[in-house]
Scaffold this motif. Structure first.
Motif, short mmCIF file in Angstrom:
data_model
loop_
_atom_site.label_atom_id
_atom_site.label_comp_id
_atom_site.label_asym_id
_atom_site.label_seq_id
_atom_site.Cartn_x
_atom_site.Cartn_y
_atom_site.Cartn_z
N ALA A 18 0.94 -1.38 -0.23
CA ALA A 18 -0.53 -0.22 0.27
C ALA A 18 0.81 1.55 -0.15
N VAL A 55 2.37 4.99 7.43
CA VAL A 55 1.60 4.38 7.01
C VAL A 55 0.99 2.90 7.44
N VAL A 84 -4.27 4.01 5.48
CA VAL A 84 -3.79 3.00 4.53
C VAL A 84 -3.39 1.85 6.39
#
Length: 204
Positions: A18, A55, A84
């Protein structure tokens, strides 16, 4: 000796994928992550604070070392980036995500101190240092990374890093050690017997 971690959080591959998709390249280095997991494991039932979720790679490492009675608060200014981490880790009841300005959070937080503080962003490291250190419990640990020179550093950042290191090492209420390892770390532990002395330096 190979110092690459041999075990990784289960969520790390998805978080890394991601991050690549989002173009985010500021996650904590995996050796730093392995140290975070170790420090979290050393604090059964510990209260942990992460400043700068990103993230969620550092978050995942911390969670991998925490026991079921521990808790983690992780703060991130960029809500899109933090989403995320939320997507991958929100099912874990031990973690609380805070989307907002870390500086404001530090100024308004009025809860219990933390056994481990990982400052991976400007607030808590280059600004609001004194307030952050006040939140470290007696015997607790404060960890910062990204202290070794890097190509992308803005002009004058090297001097700011040196001032920060000097400020931390001169304190009487913490014992600290520099580590020329991973991205460059400093770990400081609050003395259980030293009196907390307010300081007013250029890092607040």
């Amino acid at each position: 000796m190979d110092d690459t971690p041999s075990t990784f959080p289960d969520s790390l591959p998805a978080l890394r994928a991601a991050a690549r998709e989002a173009g985010f390249d500021m996650s904590c280095e995996e050796r730093t992550g392995s140290l975070l997991a170790l420090l979290a494991a050393a604090r059964p039932g510990g209260r942990i604070l992460e400043l700068g979720t990103g993230v969620g790679e550092g978050t995942a490492w911390l969670l991998s070392g925490m026991d079921s009675a521990s808790s983690l608060v992780t703060v991130e200014l960029d809500e899109v980036v933090q989403e995320v981490a939320r997507e991958q880790l929100r099912s874990d009841p031990r973690v609380t995500f805070v989307a907002g300005d870390g500086a404001e959070w530090l100024q308004t937080y009025d809860g219990e101190p933390f056994d481990l503080v990982f400052a991976d962003t400007w607030p808590g490291k280059f600004t609001h240092l004194e307030r952050t250190l006040e939140l470290v419990a007696s015997g607790g640990t404060y960890l910062i990374d990204d202290l070794s020179p890097q190509p992308g550093w803005p002009a004058g950042h090297g001097a700011a890093v040196q001032r920060l290191l000097t400020d931390l090492e001169e304190r009487e209420d913490f014992h600290s050690v520099r580590m020329a390892w991973a991205s460059g770390l400093l770990m400081a532990v609050r003395s259980s017997h030293a009196r907390i002395t307010p300081r007013h330096g250029g890092t607040d």
